[in-house]
Design an enzyme around this catalytic site. Sequence first.
Site, PDB file in Angstrom:
ATOM      1  CG  HIS A  72     -54.875  24.795 -37.401  1.00  0.00           C
ATOM      2  ND1 HIS A  72     -54.213  24.854 -38.591  1.00  0.00           N
ATOM      3  CD2 HIS A  72     -55.350  26.035 -37.180  1.00  0.00           C
ATOM      4  CE1 HIS A  72     -54.280  26.082 -39.077  1.00  0.00           C
ATOM      5  NE2 HIS A  72     -54.950  26.817 -38.229  1.00  0.00           N
ATOM      6  CE1 TYR A 200     -49.854  18.993 -43.057  1.00  0.00           C
ATOM      7  CE2 TYR A 200     -47.713  18.534 -44.018  1.00  0.00           C
ATOM      8  CZ  TYR A 200     -48.477  18.945 -42.951  1.00  0.00           C
ATOM      9  OH  TYR A 200     -47.864  19.311 -41.776  1.00  0.00           O
ATOM     10  CE  LYS A 294     -44.757  14.648 -35.003  1.00  0.00           C
ATOM     11  NZ  LYS A 294     -45.869  15.558 -34.720  1.00  0.00           N
TER      12      LYS A 294
HETATM   13  C1  PHB Z   1     -45.055  25.683 -41.033  1.00  0.00           C
HETATM   14  O1  PHB Z   1     -46.062  26.260 -40.578  1.00  0.00           O
HETATM   15  O2  PHB Z   1     -44.025  26.287 -41.361  1.00  0.00           O
HETATM   16  C2  PHB Z   1     -45.127  24.209 -41.208  1.00  0.00           C
HETATM   17  C3  PHB Z   1     -46.278  23.540 -40.837  1.00  0.00           C
HETATM   18  C4  PHB Z   1     -46.364  22.179 -41.032  1.00  0.00           C
HETATM   19  C5  PHB Z   1     -45.317  21.494 -41.584  1.00  0.00           C
HETATM   20  C6  PHB Z   1     -44.146  22.150 -41.930  1.00  0.00           C
HETATM   21  C7  PHB Z   1     -44.059  23.522 -41.754  1.00  0.00           C
HETATM   22  O3  PHB Z   1     -45.431  20.162 -41.782  1.00  0.00           O
END
Ligand code: PHB
Length: 388
Positions: A72, A200, A294
């Site tokens: 990504h 997000y 993280k």
């Molecule tokens: C996930 O893919 O589980 C994931 C990805 C990004 C985040 C938290 C969890 O910030």
Amino acid sequence: MRTQIGIVGAGPAGLMLGRLLRMQGIESIIIENRSRSYIENRIRAGLIEHWAADLLTEVGAGARMQREGLLHWGINIGINGDLRRIDFRRLVGKRVTIYGQQEVVKDLVAQRLADGDPLLFEVTDVTVHDLTDSRPKIRFRHDGVAQEIDCDFIAGCDGFHGVCRPSIPQGVLATFERDYPFGWLGILSESPPPEHELIYSYTDRGFALYTMRSMTLARLYLQCDHDEAIENWSDARIWDELHRRLGGARELKEGKMLQKGITPMRSFVVEPMQYGRLYLAGDSAHIVPPTGAKGMNLAFADVVYLSRAFDAFYKRRDDTLLRDYSAKCLRRVWKAQRFSWWMTQIMHRFPNESAFDHRRQLADLDYLTSSESAARSLAEQYVGLPLD
Ligand code: PHB
């Protein structure tokens, strides 16, 4: 039993440390209280920073990640349905890899077993002893038999609930923590992604995150109350809320729910990350809320520093890096803590926030997604600060 480094815990920290040590010609024994199938199926986040994906490849455990992982080069930020992309490639020339943490664990376990290095599952009654002596010990039971490992050093990679950190005498560690007044309800769904990169999503109803494990498996999260019972969330209610928080931006396809659970949100750090000959790494020393993904990345950084320090000790009898280990890790840990806290506070609705806080948050998100400088700062931290 006798070894150079006794490693407690076969999560990403312990397994990666074992591999790095083998590459330096240093022996280790890893013990784990869970079963192999438990650690290989435990659902965690699935986002690997740029340098950490390179590390997996360098240590020879990256082949499946390179085939199955998704690269990504950006993420999307939704502000009440208005989707704005942050372009990592243009801003910092780096990417993240989407690949489940349990897949990383499977690959590292398979590699360790193929190497023929000791890895004992389902050990019980683990205790650590003589931490300030030159020969610390790990005691445990395995297959009903009491065992003792005589080590040069112990690596405490046994997570937040492990035995290593609590074995350090009272008064040695300073604890820094913050709890958040919400949790994440997460589901795994057999459904295609509404968007090929993460979303997000900030909404007036609370935060939601759209992520994925593959092109047919979606991972979705909803901000919920911190003491929420999963029984209160029927599949229908979860989908309804996901549509409200994510659907404005993209059409969300429903699929079979394979898994659902609630993740608590916590920031936690102990200082120092060392006592005598016990060195803490990963979640045993620090926890971040999942917003910045993280956790595993920080664990990898800790054990890279720790393996370099052991290497200097065994090759040159130089203990400078061992003495500096905690300070070195904590500089990175605190930056990741700050980033994870910042991502968390910018994205979630807080129970007692004022109208001022709410407007400030919207302005923060607008600034982040319209200023090149702000977007670059996020990108630089999201793909992972370089290891120094
Ligand atoms: C996930 O893919 O589980 C994931 C990805 C990004 C985040 C938290 C969890 O910030």
